[in-house]
Scaffold this motif. Sequence first.
Motif, mmCIF file in Angstrom:
data_model
loop_
_atom_site.group_PDB
_atom_site.id
_atom_site.type_symbol
_atom_site.label_atom_id
_atom_site.label_comp_id
_atom_site.label_asym_id
_atom_site.label_seq_id
_atom_site.Cartn_x
_atom_site.Cartn_y
_atom_site.Cartn_z
ATOM 1 N N LYS A 121 0.834 -1.207 0.000
ATOM 2 C CA LYS A 121 0.000 0.000 0.000
ATOM 3 C C LYS A 121 0.872 1.262 0.000
ATOM 4 N N THR A 122 0.383 2.298 -0.639
ATOM 5 C CA THR A 122 1.090 3.578 -0.656
ATOM 6 C C THR A 122 0.482 4.568 0.335
ATOM 7 N N GLU A 123 -0.606 4.161 0.997
ATOM 8 C CA GLU A 123 -1.261 5.017 1.987
ATOM 9 C C GLU A 123 -1.603 4.192 3.221
ATOM 10 N N VAL A 124 -1.615 4.836 4.373
ATOM 11 C CA VAL A 124 -1.966 4.180 5.627
ATOM 12 C C VAL A 124 -3.270 4.782 6.134
ATOM 13 N N GLY A 125 -4.319 3.964 6.192
ATOM 14 C CA GLY A 125 -5.637 4.455 6.600
ATOM 15 C C GLY A 125 -5.823 4.498 8.093
ATOM 16 N N LEU A 126 -4.907 5.142 8.786
ATOM 17 C CA LEU A 126 -4.967 5.305 10.234
ATOM 18 C C LEU A 126 -4.787 6.780 10.561
ATOM 19 N N TRP A 127 -5.630 7.310 11.426
ATOM 20 C CA TRP A 127 -5.484 8.718 11.768
ATOM 21 C C TRP A 127 -4.308 8.905 12.719
ATOM 22 N N ARG A 128 -3.489 9.884 12.428
ATOM 23 C CA ARG A 128 -2.246 10.138 13.156
ATOM 24 C C ARG A 128 -1.375 8.877 13.184
ATOM 25 N N LYS A 129 -1.543 8.076 12.130
ATOM 26 C CA LYS A 129 -0.780 6.836 11.947
ATOM 27 C C LYS A 129 -0.976 5.855 13.107
ATOM 28 N N MET A 130 -2.102 5.988 13.836
ATOM 29 C CA MET A 130 -2.300 5.114 14.997
ATOM 30 C C MET A 130 -3.752 4.710 15.253
ATOM 31 N N PHE A 131 -4.736 5.560 14.944
ATOM 32 C CA PHE A 131 -6.138 5.288 15.268
ATOM 33 C C PHE A 131 -6.834 4.563 14.121
ATOM 34 N N HIS A 132 -7.384 3.383 14.413
ATOM 35 C CA HIS A 132 -8.104 2.595 13.413
ATOM 36 C C HIS A 132 -9.513 3.168 13.249
ATOM 37 N N PRO A 133 -10.018 3.256 12.029
ATOM 38 C CA PRO A 133 -11.339 3.871 11.825
ATOM 39 C C PRO A 133 -12.511 3.035 12.347
ATOM 40 N N GLN A 134 -12.349 1.708 12.427
ATOM 41 C CA GLN A 134 -13.460 0.854 12.872
ATOM 42 C C GLN A 134 -13.331 0.385 14.323
ATOM 43 N N TYR A 135 -12.127 0.128 14.766
ATOM 44 C CA TYR A 135 -11.923 -0.443 16.096
ATOM 45 C C TYR A 135 -11.411 0.632 17.055
ATOM 46 N N HIS A 136 -12.280 1.052 17.987
ATOM 47 C CA HIS A 136 -11.954 2.175 18.860
ATOM 48 C C HIS A 136 -10.901 1.828 19.909
ATOM 49 N N ASN A 137 -10.630 0.535 20.111
ATOM 50 C CA ASN A 137 -9.672 0.114 21.145
ATOM 51 C C ASN A 137 -8.442 -0.568 20.552
ATOM 52 N N LEU A 138 -8.126 -0.233 19.305
ATOM 53 C CA LEU A 138 -6.944 -0.753 18.616
ATOM 54 C C LEU A 138 -6.037 0.411 18.246
ATOM 55 N N TYR A 139 -4.782 0.330 18.665
ATOM 56 C CA TYR A 139 -3.830 1.428 18.436
ATOM 57 C C TYR A 139 -2.524 0.862 17.868
ATOM 58 N N PHE A 140 -1.978 1.564 16.889
ATOM 59 C CA PHE A 140 -0.688 1.198 16.307
ATOM 60 C C PHE A 140 0.344 2.219 16.787
ATOM 61 N N ILE A 141 1.321 1.747 17.519
ATOM 62 C CA ILE A 141 2.324 2.621 18.122
ATOM 63 C C ILE A 141 3.651 2.479 17.372
ATOM 64 N N GLY A 142 4.145 3.591 16.834
ATOM 65 C CA GLY A 142 5.420 3.583 16.116
ATOM 66 C C GLY A 142 5.316 3.170 14.667
ATOM 67 N N LEU A 143 4.115 3.145 14.119
ATOM 68 C CA LEU A 143 3.931 2.756 12.717
ATOM 69 C C LEU A 143 4.035 3.989 11.817
ATOM 70 N N PHE A 144 5.199 4.587 11.794
ATOM 71 C CA PHE A 144 5.463 5.741 10.934
ATOM 72 C C PHE A 144 6.963 5.833 10.725
ATOM 73 N N GLN A 145 7.357 6.543 9.696
ATOM 74 C CA GLN A 145 8.779 6.704 9.378
ATOM 75 C C GLN A 145 9.075 8.193 9.288
ATOM 76 N N PRO A 146 9.630 8.773 10.331
ATOM 77 C CA PRO A 146 9.878 10.216 10.294
ATOM 78 C C PRO A 146 11.211 10.565 9.647
ATOM 79 N N LEU A 147 11.338 11.818 9.271
ATOM 80 C CA LEU A 147 12.650 12.352 8.922
ATOM 81 C C LEU A 147 13.301 12.669 10.266
ATOM 82 N N GLY A 148 13.665 11.631 10.976
ATOM 83 C CA GLY A 148 14.145 11.719 12.353
ATOM 84 C C GLY A 148 13.936 10.382 13.022
ATOM 85 N N CYS A 149 13.711 10.360 14.338
ATOM 86 C CA CYS A 149 13.612 9.124 15.096
ATOM 87 C C CYS A 149 12.169 8.805 15.485
ATOM 88 N N ILE A 150 11.860 7.521 15.554
ATOM 89 C CA ILE A 150 10.501 7.072 15.836
ATOM 90 C C ILE A 150 10.145 7.174 17.325
#
Length: 429
Positions: free
Chosen positions: A332-361
């Motif tokens: 995929k070329t896009e990540v369908g998570l708000w702020r790269k962490m909030f799932h649109p359907q599951y309110h109690n599911l969080y992705f932590i560190g799922l991003f690639q910054p120009l810097g450190c995670i």
Amino acid sequence: MKRVCVIGAGPSGLAAAKNAIQAGLGDGLVVFEKSGEVGGNWVFREGAGHSSVYESTHIISSKYHSAYEDFPFPEGTADYPSHRELRRYFESYATHFGVHGKIRFRTEVLSAIPEGDQWRITSKGPRGKKTETFDALMVANGHHWDPSMPALPGKFSGRFMHSHDFKHARPFAGKRVLVMGGGNSAADVAVECSRVAAQTTISMRHGHWFLPKFVFGVPNDVLYHRSLWLPGFIRQPLLRWTILLLQGSNSRYGLPEPSYDILEGHPTLNSELYYFIRHGEISPKPGIKSVKGSRVTFADDSSADFDVIIAATGYNIVFPFLDKSIVDLSGKTEVGLWRKMFHPQYHNLYFIGLFQPLGCIWPLADFQAKLACQEILGKYERPSNIGKAIEKEIKKPHYKFVRSPRHSTEVDYPRFRRELLTEIRKCRP
């Protein structure tokens, strides 16, 4: 009592666990970790496994913008810490915040299945399989551990491997080595091999921005943060011309020019690749056209024989414990998570560190985890129309990032930090 599950005890998982403890969620917290210690990808091991670091690995962001903001590096840490320093740092972090007692080591999560307002987690550890339920799930299993292996245009008679399995250059002494790729791993592996190999070649299909680790005597991320007072339309060309002035264009080194502007793709931080090319220790080549036996022919119709091909071609983003109907980011070329962490359907599911910054995670993963814990406690409300918020975020990235799976999680460090802190300030006391 809220029960919180964290998958992974790497840098992001440790931040998730620390924040859960500080938020009063520690009694119901369980951290699942496949290995026997904390640190995730930064625990160097000789054999194959989760970690992709090699013997000489140093982080590509400086210590000034890599430490968790509430836990500085110890005095005397190098500007660019080695994996040995980072291993000690994460161990100290886990000890300081009391995370160790919440971790089940050598325990793998086999499945995470939503059941109503809970998650049914099945794991396998030293005492066999176990299934239990949790009120919230924080996924921090990392995204640099499942190698993306390319297909060669032909059959190679030598050793074909991924840079994930590269641990040091000693096995390649006296060998003819070809490295595929132009990212950080490709540059590092090529430089390390060139010290001992009979011949080292690096092959790139596309151009990349190669940045020195130090600019005007300071780490390049320090210089970048010092330039944040400038508007973006001035800062970006200024950084571009500074880099070109200091080291010249790629074509001077026989490398392809990038098709995108600086900061619009993940840069390669390496102060030695240009040096070794101009000293004749590394030969630059375009993409591979064909392979037959030990002979590799490149796009410019030049050819050479090799004993080893090392593909430094990145990693797949996978969550083997989650059904693909919940999340599937492969290719995929896009990540369908708000702020790269909030799932649109599951309110109690969080992705932590799922991003690639120009810097450190890690410092930003810490803020993500803080926000997740506040929502678990009912002190934060995500956007009411989260689907629209995700769409807006995708349409307005921090920079015009290259549209590719490799850049699907790309963010600008200072802007992403501001966005997360803005949300944290909305939390109720």
